[in-house]
Design an enzyme around this catalytic site. Sequence first.
Site, PDB file in Angstrom:
ATOM      1  N   HIS A 190      51.003 -38.317  43.800  1.00  0.00           N
ATOM      2  CA  HIS A 190      49.674 -38.226  43.213  1.00  0.00           C
ATOM      3  C   HIS A 190      48.591 -38.081  44.287  1.00  0.00           C
ATOM      4  O   HIS A 190      47.660 -37.288  44.150  1.00  0.00           O
ATOM      5  CB  HIS A 190      49.401 -39.451  42.350  1.00  0.00           C
ATOM      6  CG  HIS A 190      48.071 -39.407  41.675  1.00  0.00           C
ATOM      7  ND1 HIS A 190      47.837 -38.629  40.571  1.00  0.00           N
ATOM      8  CD2 HIS A 190      46.903 -39.973  42.001  1.00  0.00           C
ATOM      9  CE1 HIS A 190      46.587 -38.745  40.228  1.00  0.00           C
ATOM     10  NE2 HIS A 190      45.976 -39.565  41.075  1.00  0.00           N
ATOM     11  N   ARG A 297      44.262 -30.769  33.323  1.00  0.00           N
ATOM     12  CA  ARG A 297      44.899 -32.067  33.050  1.00  0.00           C
ATOM     13  C   ARG A 297      43.872 -32.958  32.381  1.00  0.00           C
ATOM     14  O   ARG A 297      42.736 -33.041  32.829  1.00  0.00           O
ATOM     15  CB  ARG A 297      45.339 -32.736  34.345  1.00  0.00           C
ATOM     16  CG  ARG A 297      46.266 -31.911  35.201  1.00  0.00           C
ATOM     17  CD  ARG A 297      46.708 -32.737  36.414  1.00  0.00           C
ATOM     18  NE  ARG A 297      47.699 -32.020  37.192  1.00  0.00           N
ATOM     19  CZ  ARG A 297      47.433 -31.336  38.304  1.00  0.00           C
ATOM     20  NH1 ARG A 297      46.188 -31.293  38.765  1.00  0.00           N
ATOM     21  NH2 ARG A 297      48.386 -30.709  38.948  1.00  0.00           N
ATOM     22  N   ARG A 333      45.900 -28.945  28.744  1.00  0.00           N
ATOM     23  CA  ARG A 333      47.175 -29.619  28.493  1.00  0.00           C
ATOM     24  C   ARG A 333      46.903 -30.946  27.806  1.00  0.00           C
ATOM     25  O   ARG A 333      46.052 -31.719  28.253  1.00  0.00           O
ATOM     26  CB  ARG A 333      47.910 -29.868  29.808  1.00  0.00           C
ATOM     27  CG  ARG A 333      49.252 -30.560  29.586  1.00  0.00           C
ATOM     28  CD  ARG A 333      49.984 -30.815  30.868  1.00  0.00           C
ATOM     29  NE  ARG A 333      49.304 -31.831  31.671  1.00  0.00           N
ATOM     30  CZ  ARG A 333      49.696 -32.178  32.899  1.00  0.00           C
ATOM     31  NH1 ARG A 333      50.721 -31.566  33.465  1.00  0.00           N
ATOM     32  NH2 ARG A 333      49.051 -33.106  33.568  1.00  0.00           N
ATOM     33  N   GLU A 432      59.212 -27.740  31.876  1.00  0.00           N
ATOM     34  CA  GLU A 432      59.368 -28.638  33.015  1.00  0.00           C
ATOM     35  C   GLU A 432      60.587 -29.538  32.886  1.00  0.00           C
ATOM     36  O   GLU A 432      60.788 -30.447  33.673  1.00  0.00           O
ATOM     37  CB  GLU A 432      58.101 -29.471  33.232  1.00  0.00           C
ATOM     38  CG  GLU A 432      57.594 -30.194  32.005  1.00  0.00           C
ATOM     39  CD  GLU A 432      56.265 -30.890  32.232  1.00  0.00           C
ATOM     40  OE1 GLU A 432      55.888 -31.137  33.386  1.00  0.00           O
ATOM     41  OE2 GLU A 432      55.590 -31.194  31.225  1.00  0.00           O
ATOM     42  N   ASP A 456      57.915 -31.357  37.909  1.00  0.00           N
ATOM     43  CA  ASP A 456      58.863 -32.086  37.074  1.00  0.00           C
ATOM     44  C   ASP A 456      60.166 -31.306  36.919  1.00  0.00           C
ATOM     45  O   ASP A 456      61.241 -31.894  36.880  1.00  0.00           O
ATOM     46  CB  ASP A 456      58.256 -32.393  35.703  1.00  0.00           C
ATOM     47  CG  ASP A 456      57.483 -33.708  35.720  1.00  0.00           C
ATOM     48  OD1 ASP A 456      57.665 -34.469  36.694  1.00  0.00           O
ATOM     49  OD2 ASP A 456      56.717 -33.971  34.785  1.00  0.00           O
ATOM     50  N   CYS A 503      52.488 -23.337  37.203  1.00  0.00           N
ATOM     51  CA  CYS A 503      51.340 -24.224  37.453  1.00  0.00           C
ATOM     52  C   CYS A 503      51.702 -25.424  38.310  1.00  0.00           C
ATOM     53  O   CYS A 503      50.900 -26.319  38.513  1.00  0.00           O
ATOM     54  CB  CYS A 503      50.687 -24.675  36.152  1.00  0.00           C
ATOM     55  SG  CYS A 503      51.684 -25.831  35.223  1.00  0.00           S
TER      56      CYS A 503
END
Lengths: 578, 103
Positions: A190, A297, A333, A432, A456, A503
Amino acid sequence: MEIKKGIAVSPGIAIARSLVIDSEDYRIPRRSILPSAKVLEVKRVREAFKSAVAELEEISSGEDISEGKIKDIFAVHLRFLKDKNLRAKVSDLVYNELLTAEYAVSTTLRDIANHFASVQDKYISERATDIYDIEKRLLRHLLGRKREDVGHVNREVVIVAHELSPTQTAGFDRKYIKGFATDAGGRTSHTAIVARSLGIPAVVGLEDVTRNIAPNATVIIDGNRGVVVIDPDEPTIKEYRQHMLEFERLERELDTLRDLDAITRDGVKVELLGNIEFPYEAEMIIDKGGQGIGLYRTEFLYLYSQTEPTEEDHYNAYSEVIKVFGNMPIVIRTMDLGADKFTQSKRFVREPNPFLGLRSIRFCLQNLVLFKTQLRAILRASVDGDVRVMFPLISSLHELRQAKMILRDVMEDLDEDGIEYNPNMPVGIMVETPSAALTASILANECDFFSIGTNDLIQYTLAVDRGNERVSTLYSGADPAVVNLLRSVIHDASKAKISVSICGEMASEPEYIILLLGLGFRIFSLAPPMIPEIKKLVRSVTVEFCNTVARKALMMNSEREIINYLRSATMKVLPEVF
Amino acid sequence: MASTVSQTEVEIKNANGMHMRPAMQFVDTASRFASAVKVSNGKIEVDGKSIMHMAMLAAAAGTKLTIKAEGSDCQQAIDALKDLVEVKLFGEPAWLPKEKAAE
């Protein structure tokens, strides 16, 4: 001066004071103060003791601990904090030895603790833990004010932490945050993602950097080479200032690409979009020459506030972005929480295996009120621009159908309320999970677009936790398993005539662009600061060359072979990207 | 005016010795008096009103301590402290020397 090596995850160079946050197990290095500062430093000691006493008195007056062992423990701690001898000992160290308050507290109490630990009598030697507790409490008060200040710092700092959580990064005032250095993490942690989206340098995987950097120490973060310099000397600072100027010059050079098309040398157009997390990042996409948002996001809405976001919160966040983009595409998303990202909501119970647990779309499908609130806001916003909705972590056709059914329910509600929306709003999914990739031909029949979330997809395909530094070296987009999945997804998408974009982080890593173009991908969505560099690369290649590279890569057997080949191919085209 | 210095010897008789909570009681008791209180284990002498000092004596069961008080209420202080250590045993179970010998 001390030099630490970590993993470079976001380019650039920062020189600033450190803001050390979120470390419970403090280990304070020996640091000196100037003689002129000693009076003030002693005052800090006094105030730390005072506020620690106040805190403890408040805690021990609480009803649940009004008696018994715990009350005794607190009473003992309180006596220590009020002990004039202890405070004098700490203050003397500061005043006479010119040491920082933190170090004086830490060393004094650790001496006492060591003394206890050395006593033969077990009952007494175990009391050392009490002393550590007292030390921690005092240090929390000494460092505490700074910790709270993370959200509203008013000077330039680099953040030093064990690992940054989404909740913490959501609260940062980006104007003053110049760089990150963390103990844990990998390229796709992150911290790395946030750093790249803010366009600030970051070095992660430093293992023990929080222990080595004192608060407010001068720190250089070199996000190009993965180096952190603690307390640099003058010549080093000078040298890095030169690097900084050079880096900025390159950045400016890339900025000249802003208004040029992302088009290959043989005339094939490529679409470069931006990934954003916060509405304020939208402008950076335009600034850097992006053509829309490939991934908006929306987790920040859930992470940043104390309460669950209302429909208006959602709608306002989306409108703010639509205003900036006019008719450019915006892919929103839906909520992707769970797993590593927790909200303040108590509804996320601890799971033994969160990445395989109730996260993302699965959570939404079980919490319809929350899901419908977001969908309603997205639908309302859909009349203001080219808004598209995307469901994350779809792992079966059944989930896609369920999600679409709920979307239709919300549309009906809006019809009843007479609220306008775009009934033809494109509906896409993130590919993903290996299951989605393997059933892409089936899923493609029931949605309008795919976006491949490589982070992912790689993690689930290779069974590697990207955030675990002990296995993160096994995580790679160049693994033959990943390359083959990517090829099969684009094959199925083209057959069904739906668009497919990338993405994930792979789209912002130069070494993969030639491969991705060669596999047939034409839409990339990436961290805004990376757009110019990727554009430059796109403008330097021919599709014919990319096709050849991809064909060869598909025939290779190992990750090592593929990544080396891709790097050398990229180097040939654009040596300066490395 | 009463004598300004008073002194006594005590033995730690509670099983767990002078750990944190007894040290706290000792300091609390000593602090009720105006006299300065010094405690010695034969090696070091410490301030009887400082929990840090008292705890650092790390006086296990069986340890002999010398308590010295200096001030107008020195005798009362000594009496109260001796009572706490040897009679009240800090409100804890007594130490049985036999147990220790048997180990």
